[in-house]
Write a protein that holds these residues in place. Sequence first.
Motif, short mmCIF file in Angstrom:
data_model
loop_
_atom_site.label_atom_id
_atom_site.label_comp_id
_atom_site.label_asym_id
_atom_site.label_seq_id
_atom_site.Cartn_x
_atom_site.Cartn_y
_atom_site.Cartn_z
N ARG A 154 0.85 -1.18 0.00
CA ARG A 154 0.00 0.00 0.00
C ARG A 154 0.89 1.24 0.00
N PHE A 155 0.32 2.33 -0.46
CA PHE A 155 1.12 3.52 -0.72
C PHE A 155 0.51 4.78 -0.10
N MET A 156 1.41 5.71 0.30
CA MET A 156 1.00 7.02 0.75
C MET A 156 1.66 8.06 -0.16
N PRO A 157 1.00 8.44 -1.25
CA PRO A 157 1.58 9.44 -2.14
C PRO A 157 1.68 10.80 -1.47
N THR A 158 2.83 11.44 -1.64
CA THR A 158 3.10 12.75 -1.07
C THR A 158 4.02 13.50 -2.03
N GLY A 159 3.80 14.77 -2.18
CA GLY A 159 4.62 15.57 -3.08
C GLY A 159 3.85 15.88 -4.35
N GLY A 160 3.24 17.05 -4.39
CA GLY A 160 2.42 17.42 -5.55
C GLY A 160 0.97 17.05 -5.40
N VAL A 161 0.60 16.50 -4.25
CA VAL A 161 -0.81 16.21 -3.99
C VAL A 161 -1.48 17.50 -3.53
N SER A 162 -2.69 17.72 -4.00
CA SER A 162 -3.43 18.93 -3.65
C SER A 162 -4.92 18.61 -3.61
N ALA A 163 -5.71 19.60 -3.24
CA ALA A 163 -7.16 19.40 -3.24
C ALA A 163 -7.66 19.06 -4.64
N ALA A 164 -6.97 19.56 -5.66
CA ALA A 164 -7.41 19.35 -7.03
C ALA A 164 -7.24 17.91 -7.51
N ASN A 165 -6.21 17.23 -7.02
CA ASN A 165 -5.98 15.85 -7.49
C ASN A 165 -6.10 14.80 -6.40
N LEU A 166 -6.48 15.22 -5.19
CA LEU A 166 -6.58 14.28 -4.07
C LEU A 166 -7.50 13.11 -4.39
N ALA A 167 -8.66 13.40 -4.95
CA ALA A 167 -9.62 12.33 -5.25
C ALA A 167 -9.04 11.32 -6.24
N ASP A 168 -8.25 11.79 -7.20
CA ASP A 168 -7.65 10.88 -8.19
C ASP A 168 -6.69 9.91 -7.51
N PHE A 169 -5.89 10.41 -6.59
CA PHE A 169 -4.96 9.52 -5.87
C PHE A 169 -5.71 8.55 -4.97
N LEU A 170 -6.73 9.05 -4.27
CA LEU A 170 -7.46 8.19 -3.34
C LEU A 170 -8.31 7.15 -4.06
N ALA A 171 -8.57 7.37 -5.32
CA ALA A 171 -9.34 6.39 -6.10
C ALA A 171 -8.54 5.13 -6.40
N VAL A 172 -7.22 5.19 -6.23
CA VAL A 172 -6.37 4.01 -6.42
C VAL A 172 -6.52 3.13 -5.18
N PRO A 173 -6.99 1.90 -5.31
CA PRO A 173 -7.29 1.07 -4.13
C PRO A 173 -6.10 0.85 -3.21
N SER A 174 -4.90 0.85 -3.73
CA SER A 174 -3.72 0.56 -2.90
C SER A 174 -3.26 1.77 -2.10
N VAL A 175 -3.85 2.92 -2.31
CA VAL A 175 -3.46 4.14 -1.59
C VAL A 175 -4.16 4.15 -0.24
N ILE A 176 -3.36 4.15 0.82
CA ILE A 176 -3.92 4.16 2.18
C ILE A 176 -4.29 5.58 2.60
N ALA A 177 -3.54 6.56 2.13
CA ALA A 177 -3.78 7.96 2.45
C ALA A 177 -2.82 8.80 1.61
N CYS A 178 -3.07 10.10 1.60
CA CYS A 178 -2.18 11.03 0.91
C CYS A 178 -1.62 12.04 1.91
N GLY A 179 -0.37 12.39 1.74
CA GLY A 179 0.24 13.42 2.56
C GLY A 179 0.33 14.72 1.78
N GLY A 180 0.27 15.84 2.49
CA GLY A 180 0.36 17.08 1.75
C GLY A 180 0.54 18.31 2.61
N SER A 181 1.23 19.28 2.05
CA SER A 181 1.47 20.55 2.74
C SER A 181 0.50 21.63 2.32
N TRP A 182 -0.40 21.34 1.34
CA TRP A 182 -1.35 22.36 0.93
C TRP A 182 -2.32 22.69 2.06
#
Length: 213
Positions: A154-182
């Motif tokens: 499972r993966f936690m994508p971080t770096g370039g994640v924002s409100a605009a693309n958060l849903a796209d990353f979370l739609a990947v079943p293997s993504v447990i969560a996203c990290g972000g400074s936005w």
Amino acid sequence: MEQELEARLANAPVVPLIGANDTAVAVETANALNAGGLGVIEVVLRTDEAVDCMEAIAKQTSGLIVGAGTVLTVAQAEEVVARGAQFIVCPGLVDAVAEYCLKQNVPLYAGTMTAGEVQRAYALGLRTVKFFPASLAGGVPMLKALSSVFREMRFMPTGGVSAANLADFLAVPSVIACGGSWLTPADEIAAGNYDAITKLAREAVAIGRQARP
């Protein structure tokens, strides 16, 4: 702790990053994020006062799970755990840090961006890793490709994640969560506008729930 952390992320799959050099500001920021529904906080070690800020959040707030990010060495890992870190995040994969965290039962999200790094993490015994920098490392298509090969990871994508693309990353079943400074914009924090931080947190929670009903 790992089960509690995963349960918290299942409810709100976003980990905001706090980079502070003032403990009072760090605590206020963490409380604002918590008020917005984000109860897992990563304090990045990018200032000289970062560990103090992380410790202050751990001691002066309630209901939060607090971790340390940008951990580079075993010595740093030992220090942050001694001072209250409940999980550790690294920008890359270092065997010694992974081995320390596994031995201490401290959840670790080690940074990976290639198949070789993910395979190395798997061989070390990790089953969840950070995917960093997510946008530059191939984004959602790369995550899907890695997930098809490493079916247990499972993966936690971080770096370039924002409100605009958060849903796209979370739609990947293997993504447990996203990290972000936005979620912690420096200008709003400098202005003491913590309501804005709470609003961003609520928006992120809403996106997460829409992406994962």
